[in-house]
Design an enzyme around this catalytic site. Structure first.
Site, mmCIF file in Angstrom:
data_model
loop_
_atom_site.group_PDB
_atom_site.id
_atom_site.type_symbol
_atom_site.label_atom_id
_atom_site.label_comp_id
_atom_site.label_asym_id
_atom_site.label_seq_id
_atom_site.Cartn_x
_atom_site.Cartn_y
_atom_site.Cartn_z
ATOM 1 N N GLU A 173 0.816 -1.209 0.000
ATOM 2 C CA GLU A 173 0.000 0.000 0.000
ATOM 3 C C GLU A 173 0.853 1.263 0.000
ATOM 4 O O GLU A 173 0.486 2.266 -0.616
ATOM 5 C CB GLU A 173 -0.964 0.000 1.193
ATOM 6 C CG GLU A 173 -2.136 -0.921 0.994
ATOM 7 C CD GLU A 173 -3.276 -0.616 1.957
ATOM 8 O OE1 GLU A 173 -3.229 0.428 2.632
ATOM 9 O OE2 GLU A 173 -4.197 -1.416 2.010
ATOM 10 N N HIS A 230 -1.283 -7.223 12.269
ATOM 11 C CA HIS A 230 -2.210 -7.695 11.238
ATOM 12 C C HIS A 230 -1.647 -8.885 10.487
ATOM 13 O O HIS A 230 -2.242 -9.948 10.431
ATOM 14 C CB HIS A 230 -2.540 -6.570 10.248
ATOM 15 C CG HIS A 230 -3.573 -6.978 9.239
ATOM 16 N ND1 HIS A 230 -3.264 -7.686 8.089
ATOM 17 C CD2 HIS A 230 -4.907 -6.804 9.227
ATOM 18 C CE1 HIS A 230 -4.375 -7.926 7.416
ATOM 19 N NE2 HIS A 230 -5.383 -7.404 8.081
ATOM 20 N N GLU A 261 -3.435 -12.553 10.374
ATOM 21 C CA GLU A 261 -3.613 -13.194 9.071
ATOM 22 C C GLU A 261 -2.347 -13.793 8.484
ATOM 23 O O GLU A 261 -2.317 -14.137 7.301
ATOM 24 C CB GLU A 261 -4.212 -12.181 8.088
ATOM 25 C CG GLU A 261 -5.612 -11.720 8.504
ATOM 26 C CD GLU A 261 -6.306 -10.918 7.427
ATOM 27 O OE1 GLU A 261 -5.725 -10.747 6.343
ATOM 28 O OE2 GLU A 261 -7.443 -10.476 7.668
ATOM 29 N N VAL A 289 -4.270 1.904 14.965
ATOM 30 C CA VAL A 289 -5.595 2.124 15.549
ATOM 31 C C VAL A 289 -6.066 0.851 16.250
ATOM 32 O O VAL A 289 -5.546 -0.238 15.998
ATOM 33 C CB VAL A 289 -6.632 2.537 14.477
ATOM 34 C CG1 VAL A 289 -6.168 3.767 13.718
ATOM 35 C CG2 VAL A 289 -6.919 1.388 13.509
ATOM 36 N N HIS A 293 -10.084 -5.444 14.288
ATOM 37 C CA HIS A 293 -9.187 -6.541 14.669
ATOM 38 C C HIS A 293 -8.932 -6.541 16.169
ATOM 39 O O HIS A 293 -8.927 -7.590 16.803
ATOM 40 C CB HIS A 293 -7.868 -6.441 13.901
ATOM 41 C CG HIS A 293 -7.974 -6.833 12.464
ATOM 42 N ND1 HIS A 293 -8.535 -8.010 12.053
ATOM 43 C CD2 HIS A 293 -7.601 -6.186 11.338
ATOM 44 C CE1 HIS A 293 -8.495 -8.090 10.734
ATOM 45 N NE2 HIS A 293 -7.939 -6.982 10.278
#
Length: 346
Positions: A173, A230, A261, A289, A293
């Site tokens: 990203e 994450h 993940e 943040v 999750h």
């Protein structure tokens, strides 16, 4: 071509070595590879995609089905005002629809940057349109996406644009963002992109120190302190192993890093906790943040949440629902990265 273009292209071509997370609308972190682009989504579901009316109805039902309070959206400054001036500092985040967490993390980072750079107007851009749409439907506030935020800068005749992502690491990203911003280079006199949180070895060391200091009250020798990141299939997933290795090497042997993940998984973390003979487990997100999750995958009551998995193994579990953006030392790092970007175009 403007004089800062060469610098921007160099930033955009950085190899993804290392790439915030959480929302009630399938929100994933900024390093996630599983969040498809609009184009890929339409190709993947073209044979079964509902009509726009059906999609809107489903979205509204999803909003109405929320059985938790994410806070007052009106307390958050969405920073989509015009009147920017010559200098803009655009803070780009994946985003979250958890209102309180958004204000206390992304909002706090933006406030810190605004205080540090009074000559720049701070504005916000989110990369996750699904979050933008969710917040607009539910709360009536429209946050700019990347295209809208860049076009706002153009429309306001901004001369010097500095973009500071709140990404955790340099991954897919981040590179996509740099490429998109490069397309706007001719619209500004100067443009630069700041580095994400975990870039240099010094960044890693300072983040390690920050999270250890943040949780020192739980470090009693009987408690395993577990951070949930994450995770991604991308090579940037290596940041979690690097952080784990640093913690262990520095004697913080009761600190463990896992991911939602990817690897290390919660099962990997559980195995290490069992081997250490700990009595209590503290869970906290390693994300900018504390969104979906953190609230559900980590602290939720579903049987596959981290909390439930550890409770079922007989541990006393305490969940700390706060994002890294709430940590002053973490915010200082973002300010320093923005300073480096500003210095590059002076």
């Amino acid at each position: 071509m403007k004089k800062a273009m060469a610098t921007l292209i160099g930033l955009a071509c950085i190899t993804a070595a290392f790439t915030s997370c959480g929302d009630s609308t399938s929100e994933s972190s900024s390093e996630a590879t599983t969040a498809p682009t609009t184009t890929s989504t339409s190709l993947e579901v073209i044979t079964t995609e509902p009509t726009s009316t059906e999609a809107a109805t489903e979205a509204e039902e999803e909003d109405e089905g929320e059985n938790y309070d994410t806070g007052d959206a009106s307390l958050d400054n969405i920073r989509n005002q015009d009147g920017i001036g010559d200098n803009e500092l655009l803070v780009v985040s994946f985003g979250t629809s958890f209102n309180d967490s958004r204000r206390l993390t992304i909002g706090a980072i933006e406030n810190e940057l605004e205080s540090a750079f009074p000559d720049y107007s701070v504005r916000r851009g989110f990369t996750a349109n699904i979050i933008i749409d969710h917040v607009q439907r539910r709360d009536g506030f429209l946050i700019d996406d990347i295209d809208a935020s860049l076009q706002r800068a153009v429309d306001n005749d901004v001369k010097n644009l500095v973009v500071q992502p709140t990404h955790l690491m340099s991954g897919i990203e981040y590179d996509e963002l740099a490429g998109k911003i490069a397309n706007y280079s001719d619209a500004f006199d100067k443009i630069a992109i700041g580095k994400p949180l975990l870039t240099s070895d010094d960044d890693f060391k300072r983040v390690e120190n920050a999270i250890v200091d943040w949780t020192k009250e739980y470090d009693d020798g009987k408690t395993a302190i577990c951070f949930m990141g994450h995770g991604t299939e991308h090579a940037s997933n290596s940041v979690y192993a690097k952080m784990q290795d640093m913690l262990t090497a520095d004697g913080h042997t009761n600190y463990f890093i896992g991911t939602v993940e990817a690897t290390p998984s919660v099962e990997d973390v559980l195995e290490k906790v069992k081997a250490g003979g700990y009595e209590k487990v503290v869970l906290e997100p390693l994300m900018v943040v504390a969104g979906d999750h953190a609230n559900n995958d980590m602290a939720g009551d579903e049987e596959d949440s981290w909390k439930s998995i550890f409770v079922n193994e007989g541990y006393e579990v305490e969940c700390i629902l706060r994002g890294l953006g709430e940590n002053e030392e973490i915010r200082k790092l973002y300010v320093e990265h923005a300073q480096q970007a500003i210095d590059s175009i002076k």
